[in-house]
Motif scaffolding. Structure first.
Motif, PDB file in Angstrom:
ATOM      1  N   VAL A  78      -7.995  10.474   3.923  1.00  0.00           N
ATOM      2  CA  VAL A  78      -7.135   9.300   3.799  1.00  0.00           C
ATOM      3  C   VAL A  78      -6.081   9.398   4.900  1.00  0.00           C
ATOM      4  O   VAL A  78      -5.572  10.485   5.171  1.00  0.00           O
ATOM      5  CB  VAL A  78      -6.454   9.277   2.407  1.00  0.00           C
ATOM      6  N   PRO A  79      -5.740   8.301   5.574  1.00  0.00           N
ATOM      7  CA  PRO A  79      -4.690   8.361   6.597  1.00  0.00           C
ATOM      8  C   PRO A  79      -3.376   8.879   6.029  1.00  0.00           C
ATOM      9  O   PRO A  79      -3.128   8.788   4.827  1.00  0.00           O
ATOM     10  CB  PRO A  79      -4.557   6.900   7.049  1.00  0.00           C
ATOM     11  N   ALA A  80      -2.550   9.421   6.890  1.00  0.00           N
ATOM     12  CA  ALA A  80      -1.240   9.924   6.480  1.00  0.00           C
ATOM     13  C   ALA A  80      -0.201   8.816   6.531  1.00  0.00           C
ATOM     14  O   ALA A  80      -0.287   7.908   7.354  1.00  0.00           O
ATOM     15  CB  ALA A  80      -0.815  11.076   7.388  1.00  0.00           C
ATOM     16  N   CYS A  81       0.802   8.896   5.660  1.00  0.00           N
ATOM     17  CA  CYS A  81       1.876   7.888   5.646  1.00  0.00           C
ATOM     18  C   CYS A  81       2.657   7.876   6.962  1.00  0.00           C
ATOM     19  O   CYS A  81       3.125   6.837   7.405  1.00  0.00           O
ATOM     20  CB  CYS A  81       2.851   8.169   4.503  1.00  0.00           C
ATOM     21  N   SER A  82       2.807   9.057   7.548  1.00  0.00           N
ATOM     22  CA  SER A  82       3.631   9.173   8.747  1.00  0.00           C
ATOM     23  C   SER A  82       2.876   8.831  10.028  1.00  0.00           C
ATOM     24  O   SER A  82       3.429   8.927  11.120  1.00  0.00           O
ATOM     25  CB  SER A  82       4.192  10.590   8.859  1.00  0.00           C
ATOM     26  N   ASP A  83       1.614   8.446   9.883  1.00  0.00           N
ATOM     27  CA  ASP A  83       0.800   8.142  11.065  1.00  0.00           C
ATOM     28  C   ASP A  83       1.446   7.037  11.887  1.00  0.00           C
ATOM     29  O   ASP A  83       1.888   6.015  11.361  1.00  0.00           O
ATOM     30  CB  ASP A  83      -0.600   7.709  10.624  1.00  0.00           C
ATOM     31  N   ARG A  84       1.467   7.224  13.184  1.00  0.00           N
ATOM     32  CA  ARG A  84       2.094   6.250  14.079  1.00  0.00           C
ATOM     33  C   ARG A  84       1.364   4.901  14.049  1.00  0.00           C
ATOM     34  O   ARG A  84       1.919   3.878  14.433  1.00  0.00           O
ATOM     35  CB  ARG A  84       2.115   6.810  15.510  1.00  0.00           C
ATOM     36  N   ARG A  85       0.137   4.895  13.566  1.00  0.00           N
ATOM     37  CA  ARG A  85      -0.635   3.647  13.564  1.00  0.00           C
ATOM     38  C   ARG A  85       0.086   2.525  12.831  1.00  0.00           C
ATOM     39  O   ARG A  85      -0.057   1.357  13.167  1.00  0.00           O
ATOM     40  CB  ARG A  85      -2.002   3.868  12.937  1.00  0.00           C
ATOM     41  N   TRP A  86       0.843   2.883  11.752  1.00  0.00           N
ATOM     42  CA  TRP A  86       1.488   1.828  10.961  1.00  0.00           C
ATOM     43  C   TRP A  86       2.571   1.131  11.767  1.00  0.00           C
ATOM     44  O   TRP A  86       2.750  -0.085  11.667  1.00  0.00           O
ATOM     45  CB  TRP A  86       2.067   2.424   9.676  1.00  0.00           C
ATOM     46  N   GLN A  87       3.279   1.893  12.586  1.00  0.00           N
ATOM     47  CA  GLN A  87       4.300   1.279  13.442  1.00  0.00           C
ATOM     48  C   GLN A  87       3.626   0.436  14.537  1.00  0.00           C
ATOM     49  O   GLN A  87       4.103  -0.648  14.883  1.00  0.00           O
ATOM     50  CB  GLN A  87       5.185   2.363  14.073  1.00  0.00           C
ATOM     51  N   GLU A  88       2.509   0.939  15.055  1.00  0.00           N
ATOM     52  CA  GLU A  88       1.794   0.191  16.089  1.00  0.00           C
ATOM     53  C   GLU A  88       1.179  -1.084  15.518  1.00  0.00           C
ATOM     54  O   GLU A  88       1.168  -2.131  16.182  1.00  0.00           O
ATOM     55  CB  GLU A  88       0.718   1.076  16.716  1.00  0.00           C
ATOM     56  N   LEU A  89       0.666  -1.003  14.296  1.00  0.00           N
ATOM     57  CA  LEU A  89       0.115  -2.199  13.650  1.00  0.00           C
ATOM     58  C   LEU A  89       1.203  -3.248  13.433  1.00  0.00           C
ATOM     59  O   LEU A  89       0.978  -4.445  13.635  1.00  0.00           O
ATOM     60  CB  LEU A  89      -0.517  -1.829  12.313  1.00  0.00           C
ATOM     61  N   THR A  90       2.375  -2.798  13.017  1.00  0.00           N
ATOM     62  CA  THR A  90       3.475  -3.738  12.815  1.00  0.00           C
ATOM     63  C   THR A  90       3.873  -4.392  14.128  1.00  0.00           C
ATOM     64  O   THR A  90       4.104  -5.607  14.191  1.00  0.00           O
ATOM     65  CB  THR A  90       4.685  -3.018  12.195  1.00  0.00           C
ATOM     66  N   GLU A  91       3.933  -3.604  15.184  1.00  0.00           N
ATOM     67  CA  GLU A  91       4.258  -4.159  16.503  1.00  0.00           C
ATOM     68  C   GLU A  91       3.215  -5.195  16.911  1.00  0.00           C
ATOM     69  O   GLU A  91       3.555  -6.279  17.417  1.00  0.00           O
ATOM     70  CB  GLU A  91       4.321  -3.034  17.532  1.00  0.00           C
ATOM     71  N   ALA A  92       1.940  -4.875  16.670  1.00  0.00           N
ATOM     72  CA  ALA A  92       0.869  -5.813  17.017  1.00  0.00           C
ATOM     73  C   ALA A  92       0.951  -7.082  16.173  1.00  0.00           C
ATOM     74  O   ALA A  92       0.775  -8.200  16.673  1.00  0.00           O
ATOM     75  CB  ALA A  92      -0.488  -5.139  16.829  1.00  0.00           C
ATOM     76  N   ARG A  93       1.223  -6.908  14.868  1.00  0.00           N
ATOM     77  CA  ARG A  93       1.322  -8.080  13.999  1.00  0.00           C
ATOM     78  C   ARG A  93       2.489  -8.978  14.400  1.00  0.00           C
ATOM     79  O   ARG A  93       2.357 -10.205  14.411  1.00  0.00           O
ATOM     80  CB  ARG A  93       1.478  -7.640  12.538  1.00  0.00           C
ATOM     81  N   LEU A  94       3.604  -8.375  14.731  1.00  0.00           N
ATOM     82  CA  LEU A  94       4.753  -9.184  15.163  1.00  0.00           C
ATOM     83  C   LEU A  94       4.430  -9.944  16.443  1.00  0.00           C
ATOM     84  O   LEU A  94       4.810 -11.111  16.610  1.00  0.00           O
ATOM     85  CB  LEU A  94       5.980  -8.288  15.368  1.00  0.00           C
ATOM     86  N   THR A  95       3.722  -9.288  17.346  1.00  0.00           N
ATOM     87  CA  THR A  95       3.362  -9.917  18.614  1.00  0.00           C
ATOM     88  C   THR A  95       2.478 -11.138  18.396  1.00  0.00           C
ATOM     89  O   THR A  95       2.598 -12.146  19.103  1.00  0.00           O
ATOM     90  CB  THR A  95       2.632  -8.905  19.520  1.00  0.00           C
ATOM     91  N   ILE A  96       1.590 -11.050  17.397  1.00  0.00           N
ATOM     92  CA  ILE A  96       0.660 -12.138  17.122  1.00  0.00           C
ATOM     93  C   ILE A  96       1.231 -13.160  16.138  1.00  0.00           C
ATOM     94  O   ILE A  96       1.175 -14.378  16.357  1.00  0.00           O
ATOM     95  CB  ILE A  96      -0.670 -11.579  16.568  1.00  0.00           C
ATOM     96  N   GLU A  97       1.783 -12.678  15.033  1.00  0.00           N
ATOM     97  CA  GLU A  97       2.137 -13.574  13.932  1.00  0.00           C
ATOM     98  C   GLU A  97       3.415 -14.378  14.157  1.00  0.00           C
ATOM     99  O   GLU A  97       3.523 -15.508  13.662  1.00  0.00           O
ATOM    100  CB  GLU A  97       2.246 -12.775  12.631  1.00  0.00           C
ATOM    101  N   GLU A  98       4.374 -13.822  14.885  1.00  0.00           N
ATOM    102  CA  GLU A  98       5.603 -14.598  15.109  1.00  0.00           C
ATOM    103  C   GLU A  98       5.318 -15.895  15.865  1.00  0.00           C
ATOM    104  O   GLU A  98       5.705 -16.985  15.416  1.00  0.00           O
ATOM    105  CB  GLU A  98       6.649 -13.753  15.839  1.00  0.00           C
ATOM    106  N   PRO A  99       4.615 -15.840  17.015  1.00  0.00           N
ATOM    107  CA  PRO A  99       4.306 -17.114  17.694  1.00  0.00           C
ATOM    108  C   PRO A  99       3.354 -17.997  16.892  1.00  0.00           C
ATOM    109  O   PRO A  99       3.438 -19.225  16.952  1.00  0.00           O
ATOM    110  CB  PRO A  99       3.679 -16.678  19.020  1.00  0.00           C
ATOM    111  N   MET A 100       2.445 -17.379  16.124  1.00  0.00           N
ATOM    112  CA  MET A 100       1.556 -18.181  15.280  1.00  0.00           C
ATOM    113  C   MET A 100       2.353 -18.989  14.255  1.00  0.00           C
ATOM    114  O   MET A 100       2.064 -20.164  13.996  1.00  0.00           O
ATOM    115  CB  MET A 100       0.557 -17.281  14.546  1.00  0.00           C
ATOM    116  N   LEU A 101       3.352 -18.341  13.650  1.00  0.00           N
ATOM    117  CA  LEU A 101       4.163 -19.045  12.655  1.00  0.00           C
ATOM    118  C   LEU A 101       4.962 -20.170  13.306  1.00  0.00           C
ATOM    119  O   LEU A 101       5.068 -21.269  12.748  1.00  0.00           O
ATOM    120  CB  LEU A 101       5.096 -18.060  11.948  1.00  0.00           C
ATOM    121  N   ARG A 102       5.515 -19.916  14.476  1.00  0.00           N
ATOM    122  CA  ARG A 102       6.236 -20.984  15.188  1.00  0.00           C
ATOM    123  C   ARG A 102       5.308 -22.173  15.454  1.00  0.00           C
ATOM    124  O   ARG A 102       5.694 -23.338  15.270  1.00  0.00           O
ATOM    125  CB  ARG A 102       6.797 -20.447  16.510  1.00  0.00           C
TER     126      ARG A 102
END
Length: 228
Positions: A78-102
């Motif tokens: 199972v992935p670890a909670c501290s895995d950097r992927r979660w921060q990278e996923l959030t960065e990616a989601r913000l990059t995509i979803e913020e302009p999509m919502l606008r």
């Protein structure tokens, strides 16, 4: 006379793999396997009463969904909670979803507004937790949560962006469940209400700001600094 076209029937092995995949997926999402726990194919095969090949196939699917890691020479975990992927996923989601919502706020029509209201109503009326499913978000709430966020973004009218959103949503499902479990004082109902209100007020900047805070709070709960 209309003839129904049926797809190829699943083989016995495929059906077993589907069942094992579903059971392992549910176990991980509901916290039966803790973050960082090893997923040992031999033990899982014995527990599930199936062959090692069936379990490995199910685990490979879970890796593709972001619910398990394949470790070199060490099997699966199972992935670890501290895995950097979660921060990278959030960065990616913000990059995509913020302009999509606008775009959605600017382009969405009256039917989109009605769907947003309905999706938010469903989310608000769905219990976030079910005792029989453990301490993480319930499956019904997770489905309603996805429906609300996706409906908000559908007003953008861009199917390629929506497909990208769907892939990232699946990959970040563990992060949402772990984050909610680690921050019991958080008020997601209030966050979603503010998101709905800003979107339907046709205020792109306000809606984007609410979304950024909403996604950032999820990531913050899993930040390595928070638990170091």
């Amino acid at each position: 006379m209309t003839q129904t076209v049926r797809g190829p029937a699943l083989s016995g092995k495929q059906m077993l793999s589907e069942q094992v995949h579903a059971r392992l997926r549910a176990a991980i999402l509901h916290g039966a396997h803790a973050p960082g726990d090893a997923l040992k194919p031999q033990e899982l095969a014995k527990d599930q009463g199936v062959s090692l090949a069936v379990v490995r196939e199910a685990l490979v699917r879970l890796v593709g969904e972001g619910l398990a890691d394949r470790l070199p020479n060490r099997g699966f975990a199972v992935p670890a909670c501290s895995d950097r992927r979660w921060q990278e996923l959030t960065e990616a989601r913000l990059t995509i979803e913020e302009p999509m919502l606008r775009m959605s706020v600017e382009r969405g029509d009256v039917e989109w507004e009605a769907r947003v209201r309905a999706a938010h109503h469903r989310l608000a009326r769905t219990p976030a937790f079910a005792p029989e499913e453990g301490e993480y978000y319930s499956d019904a709430w997770a489905e309603a949560h996805h429906g609300f966020h996706r409906t908000l973004l559908e007003g953008c009218g861009n199917s390629v962006l929506l497909d990208t959103f769907d892939r990232m949503w699946t990959a970040s499902e563990l992060a949402r469940r772990w984050s909610g479990h680690r921050t019991p004082s958080r008020a997601p109902l209030d966050e979603h209400r503010r998101l709905e209100e800003a979107a339907l007020a046709r205020d792109p900047a306000a809606a984007a700001a609410v979304l950024v805070r909403h996604l950032s709070l999820t990531a913050a709960a899993l930040s390595p600094d928070r638990h170091s």
